[in-house]
Design an enzyme around this catalytic site. Structure first.
Site, mmCIF file in Angstrom:
data_model
loop_
_atom_site.group_PDB
_atom_site.id
_atom_site.type_symbol
_atom_site.label_atom_id
_atom_site.label_comp_id
_atom_site.label_asym_id
_atom_site.label_seq_id
_atom_site.Cartn_x
_atom_site.Cartn_y
_atom_site.Cartn_z
ATOM 1 N N LEU A 88 68.107 10.374 66.934
ATOM 2 C CA LEU A 88 68.255 10.439 65.601
ATOM 3 C C LEU A 88 68.721 11.814 65.003
ATOM 4 C CD1 LEU A 88 67.449 9.263 62.840
ATOM 5 C CD2 LEU A 88 65.188 10.443 63.194
ATOM 6 N N ASP A 89 70.017 11.929 64.169
ATOM 7 C CA ASP A 89 70.674 12.983 63.664
ATOM 8 C C ASP A 89 70.981 14.050 64.430
ATOM 9 O OD1 ASP A 89 69.862 11.634 61.349
ATOM 10 O OD2 ASP A 89 68.022 12.767 60.757
#
Lengths: 277, 277, 277, 277
Positions: free
Chosen positions: A220-221
């Site tokens: 994530l990210d």
């Protein structure tokens, strides 16, 4: 005809010489070349733009023949990319892309927009672009994504742009489109990963907020960053004010990243991008 | 005579009116005023600069008398602050402060410089400022800090500036100088807390690096932020290149923060600053 | 109800006190106040946002009564402004405003768009906003402007936004809408006044380009500046590349200026703006 | 040994190929190369950094032999440049360079400082660098410059840095040091050419100020620009505040330009620079 040549290889003496030798032999004129050698692992990256008549196959074959076996060679004709946009409810990034597309400035064909809400349908349809809503209510992540992929895949897009698509993607979804998912995250990563970055920024009392456009990976990210921009804020900005002010940075950062991607200026080495501007 | 008045209070109708009423009654002319109401907790902050003859005591007394009992009132005469600088080996922040001090632009008197290495002695002594080295080798953190405090305290500094002092401070040390320790951290916090932020930034592949000046609290790199600035970088910056490029941002960010602190423009509410520029 | 109060007066002791005294007496709560005293001519400017029930007339009357006779007082209810946009052929600024308007983020009602070419009609009509083309071919400047004014005036707009309207306006036209014409110029004024600023910038070999939003006065590109932003460029930018890259700065700078204007944050003193952010 | 090769020539197919062919034949490893073709006049510029053992003469001879006759070839060993600094009274740029020099970060040897006032002597002499004052009072421009040149020339400097030297130079002086004079001007040129740019900026009411570092030519403030940086200002900045705030931008812009010059990254074509970063 204008072509872009991307070469990646273990560094060695003569790589530029051999590559430009092929251009010379095919009477291709160099418009620009850029090279970078990653110093830790001695890995060579090169992007060249050339003009001339030779066909892609001959060019590719000659390059592969003269460069070391381990070299990765990509030859692209300069042309607009085919893309699909995914969104949720917010209009600023999507609207900005629609206006650029309308004005012929996006360097891409928007084949369709897919969203998990109906909110943006009227905006998209003004521009006569197909809009599909795939609601996620009552569905597991994987079931929802299966439906989304059924909508995406017939378009055969080269890139999928997440223009404020507010759902986390599963590793399965990401794996289906490797290095083809471009996201905009509303913070200067790695600060404020995850949900509600403006609220996090407000709580921490930062004096600078920002946005990050990156390729999406499982984590994530945490994918390779393409572009980041920032904006000063003060104590008088509430989290909501930051979100409002941040919209302009988000849309410009996404558009900046897409320009680089669509012009084949982004190469990736592990979790870092090499950007040949 | 120019004075700065800082007021903090629970918000209520009439606070500006009552404060400026005192100025009016004492024939003090307002040069500038700024107010801010923290919207969550309805807390009022005000900074005023006034010119006129009334003495500090009368002014303070009148303000306390007319404002609500819970109000916190501070009256400062505008003048250079007395400071001590702490450093380690790097010269860019310290050198920049020495040059500003030499040119009369720092708005502070540097009483002395204390470092845990001898490296910076020749630079500091060029400017005829006392330099004290308190080596930390072979000492526990608390024992070293006790020696440092013995050097600091006779100066009775109003602020202690950590100009790339590269040791973590204990809660005891921090508690001894509440809201009086100003640090420069070489990243745009909260990204890259702790050691070697440029290496962290390189590994993450960011396109923007930065620096953060903040008041020091117990929590490492988590104190109220005063100023942040950033700098674009590319794939061609090694961690070392980032560190080199970052030096200019560090020194400017620290100087910017110190200007705000020394002009009594920084108020603190919980972990956030209110900056009246 | 939220109101904005703007006061301008020769500086004197007690102006803030008297103004906030009126708020106090009417039980109006101050959301924010800002003051500025122009130091050369000792002129006082103030903007306050207040919340409460008193009516505009009472508020205005009380302020006029208590403030010196020479004071100029303006009381505005916080609400979207009515505007007309003028454009020529380029879509980036207009498109950006249309998207913001569509999303409810412009803080204005776009009553109509007037252009001297038909190019932008399809874009504007997508958003169901009236579009009028007033071609200038074969007409003198004044005759053309007379036709334009016939289209503008029935809308009774509070502001007219020149979103890349590429014709020079006559003093007569400007005089008809004093301090109500907001323009975007594609350079950081006063550099590159007049035609083709990007070509001028290329010729001069600058490393920074920019955009300026300003109020229009008789003097070409010399009106009071509201907002300016810049963008780094390199030797590899042709004048055309600069123009392309500049579009984003133009649209963001115009939108930034309009936000300030529409929230009554811009006061004017001679040829300079006072901006209360 | 690390060398920098600069090539300038009318554009033709094969220039990169031929140049890198020389590197290949001499077993020189390319660290980086950059090329640019000026599109109007089809002029080719290239900078390469190479590592390896061949001597400068062989390298230069081979390049001249294989490249077209009109090509201009320069081969530089990577090393600190020898410079002289000229100044007047202000210490911020000079002080910044002295600190960088002291820390070994300037990539140059400061051979001496020449000023038309005594003001800066104590600062310079702290760093054990020769300081010479050549007062201009009572002398014509040319007579004064003749005395200055008598001080400069024995140092045989490669570059002369004008670190806020506040006198206009004659064409004769400029002609004596072609492309070797680097100046810092306190505005973002071409805005506010000439005297007192901060006052001009204040009068125009700009919202952005800046600094420009450029090579000096006959034409006042019109030489090829190397670096420009800007800083936002508001209505509350007086001309004096702008000057104060501008100092940091001036010193950083000058240092940025010098880094580029001293690393042989600046090529010049007519009045524009090509900067290979």
């Amino acid at each position: 005809m204008r072509r872009i040549i991307l070469v990646e290889a273990p560094d060695a003496v003569g790589l530029v010489y051999k590559t430009t030798g092929v251009f010379f032999d095919l009477a291709l004129n160099i418009v620009s070349t850029d090279e970078f050698v990653e110093p830790k692992e001695k890995r060579f990256f090169m992007r060249a733009e050339v003009v001339g008549e030779a066909d892609n196959q001959t060019l590719t074959d000659l390059l592969k023949q003269r460069l070391p076996e381990e070299a990765v060679v990509r030859v692209e004709t300069k042309r607009p990319k085919n893309i699909v946009i995914m969104a949720t409810k917010e209009s600023h990034c999507l609207g900005d892309l629609l206006i650029r597309h309308y004005a012929g400035e996006l360097n891409a064909n928007i084949l369709g927009v897919i969203a998990n809400h109906e909110t943006l349908r009227p905006l998209v349809e003004k521009f006569e672009i197909p809009f599909t809503c795939v609601p996620h209510e009552g569905l597991s992540r994987l079931d929802h994504e299966a439906l989304v992929r059924k909508e995406i895949d017939p378009y055969e897009p080269e890139y999928i742009v997440l223009a404020k698509y507010m759902r986390v993607l599963s590793p399965e979804f990401v794996a289906a489109y490797p290095r083809r998912l471009v996201n905009i995250h509303h913070s200067f990563l790695p600060a404020f990963i995850g949900a509600n970055p403006y609220r996090q920024a407000w709580q921490r009392g930062v004096k600078v907020i920002g946005a990050t456009s990156h390729l999406v990976t499982d984590d994530l990210d945490a994918g390779p960053i393409i572009a980041q921009q920032v904006l000063p804020v003060t104590h008088s900005h509430s989290a909501r004010d930051m979100a409002m002010a941040g919209r302009d940075v988000e849309k410009i950062t996404l558009a900046t990243a897409l320009k680089l991607v669509f012009e084949d200026r982004v190469m990736v080495h592990k979790n870092r991008t090499i950007i040949f501007e």
